[in-house]
Design an enzyme around this catalytic site. Structure first.
Site, short mmCIF file in Angstrom:
data_model
loop_
_atom_site.label_atom_id
_atom_site.label_comp_id
_atom_site.label_asym_id
_atom_site.label_seq_id
_atom_site.Cartn_x
_atom_site.Cartn_y
_atom_site.Cartn_z
N LYS A 167 13.39 -2.31 -8.08
CA LYS A 167 13.79 -1.44 -6.96
C LYS A 167 14.27 -2.30 -5.79
O LYS A 167 15.24 -2.00 -5.12
CB LYS A 167 12.58 -0.59 -6.56
N GLY A 225 0.81 -1.22 0.00
CA GLY A 225 0.00 0.00 0.00
C GLY A 225 0.83 1.26 0.00
O GLY A 225 2.02 1.22 -0.31
N HIS A 264 4.34 1.41 -8.10
CA HIS A 264 3.39 0.30 -7.98
C HIS A 264 2.47 0.27 -9.21
O HIS A 264 2.18 -0.80 -9.76
CB HIS A 264 2.49 0.47 -6.75
N SER A 307 7.27 4.09 -0.88
CA SER A 307 6.25 4.52 0.08
C SER A 307 6.90 5.27 1.23
O SER A 307 6.29 6.18 1.81
CB SER A 307 5.50 3.29 0.62
N ARG A 308 8.11 4.90 1.56
CA ARG A 308 8.79 5.53 2.70
C ARG A 308 9.20 6.98 2.40
O ARG A 308 9.49 7.74 3.32
CB ARG A 308 10.01 4.72 3.13
P1 AMP Z 1 6.07 -2.53 -1.60
O1 AMP Z 1 4.70 -1.95 -1.50
O2 AMP Z 1 7.16 -1.61 -1.20
O3 AMP Z 1 6.17 -3.91 -0.97
O4 AMP Z 1 6.31 -2.77 -3.15
C1 AMP Z 1 5.45 -3.58 -3.92
C2 AMP Z 1 6.09 -3.85 -5.25
O5 AMP Z 1 6.29 -2.62 -5.94
C3 AMP Z 1 7.47 -4.52 -5.14
O6 AMP Z 1 7.59 -5.51 -6.15
C4 AMP Z 1 8.41 -3.37 -5.37
O7 AMP Z 1 9.66 -3.77 -5.89
C5 AMP Z 1 7.63 -2.54 -6.38
N1 AMP Z 1 8.11 -1.16 -6.37
C6 AMP Z 1 8.22 -0.34 -5.29
N2 AMP Z 1 8.74 0.84 -5.65
C7 AMP Z 1 8.97 0.77 -6.99
C8 AMP Z 1 9.52 1.67 -7.95
N3 AMP Z 1 9.93 2.90 -7.62
N4 AMP Z 1 9.60 1.26 -9.22
C9 AMP Z 1 9.19 0.01 -9.59
N5 AMP Z 1 8.68 -0.88 -8.73
C10 AMP Z 1 8.56 -0.51 -7.45
#
Ligand code: AMP
Length: 283
Positions: A151, A32, A38, A188-189
């Site tokens: 990423k 989220g 995302h 997200s951070r």
């Molecule tokens: P997270 O919500 O951080 O667990 O990320 C969910 C998915 O989105 C993971 O597969 C991440 O690698 C991908 N993701 C997060 N940030 C990026 C970004 N800036 N570019 C591409 N994919 C991303």
């Protein structure tokens, strides 16, 4: 029309219907606080599948730092709006009880050296937590393809190994890093950064781009020393690691094998906010 599910049973019923109609399913797991990174995964899933499913679940067992978990941003309304606007078919937002009922036996996965370097070294238990939740989602959603961002480079290597270990037929699709216009990798951070931290944060990518440019002329040792020096110059950043590794084994490369493939990976803190990024040097 986007459908939102909170319960596994209802989701399963809907997905069974779609499978009966021979619809292909693309799956994007997220925690989220969605951003364009995302959404790029959803966009790709939409292009390549009849149905896209996005999960939104902040997985407690992958956080080795409780403060990071407590402070993790939550933006459910905006998440649903962004996913609907992108034409994501199904959003799955389960509770902790749905994901981890008491009856569920938690597996313990092992990834050898893939999990002892970089993130694994500094975030004990993290990748096991990721593997457990991804396996659980794979069992629930049973997608044809699942989408992950580069990423989280090491996470992708772990997921590919997980799929091999469990003998799954799910195709893992790697998606490029989406960045802000100033180069900062979307995360997200990032929303937790103060104005001044946010202004400084694109420096990470600036340094990584310089590393890529210098990779032809500097040795690995020189590159590492140079990078540490650059980051240490910035008072608001505290480096955790900088490694140049093989994209396959994640082991540090040397002068002999670096041209066969190498990726520079960095993790650093700005106050208590941990940021990661990476860049391919040789492929
Ligand atoms: P997270 O919500 O951080 O667990 O990320 C969910 C998915 O989105 C993971 O597969 C991440 O690698 C991908 N993701 C997060 N940030 C990026 C970004 N800036 N570019 C591409 N994919 C991303």
């Amino acid at each position: 029309m986007t459908e939102v599910f909170n319960k596994i049973e209802a989701l399963d019923e809907r997905l069974s219907e779609l499978r009966k109609q021979h619809k292909t399913i693309g799956f994007v797991p997220t925690m989220g606080a969605l951003h364009k990174g995302h959404i790029s995964l959803i966009e790709r899933s939409n292009r390549e599948n009849d149905t896209s499913v996005c999960s939104v679940f902040v997985n407690p067992i992958q956080f080795n730092n409780q403060n990071d978990l407590l402070k993790y941003p939550h933006t459910p309304e905006s998440d649903i709006e962004m996913l609907s606007n992108e034409g994501c078919d199904i959003i799955f937002i389960p509770s902790r009880e749905q994901m981890y009922p008491e009856s569920l036996k938690l597996e313990n996965y092992h990834f050898g050296t893939l999990e002892t370097v970089m993130e694994g070294k500094f975030r004990p238990g993290h990748f096991n937590g990721v593997a457990v939740v991804v396996k659980r989602f794979f069992d629930i959603v049973q997608p044809n393809k699942a989408y992950f961002g580069l990423k989280d480079f090491q996470q992708l290597a772990i997921i590919k190994d997980l799929v091999r270990q469990i003998g799954s037929k799910i195709e893992i699709v790697e998606c490029g890093i989406i960045r802000e216009v100033d180069g900062l990798a979307m995360s997200s951070r990032n929303s937790r950064l103060s104005a001044i931290q946010r202004k400084v944060a694109p420096y990470i990518y600036e340094v990584l781009l310089a590393v890529k440019e210098k990779a032809g002329e500097m040795s690995i040792e020189e590159l590492k020393a140079w990078t540490l020096e650059q980051i240490n110059r910035e008072d608001l950043m505290k480096i955790e690691y900088f490694e140049i590794v093989s994209p396959i084994s994640l082991m540090p490369v040397n002068e002999q094998n670096k041209h066969l493939g190498s990726v520079a990976c960095i993790a650093l803190y700005m106050d208590e906010i941990r940021l990661i990024d990476n860049i391919i040097l040789f492929l």
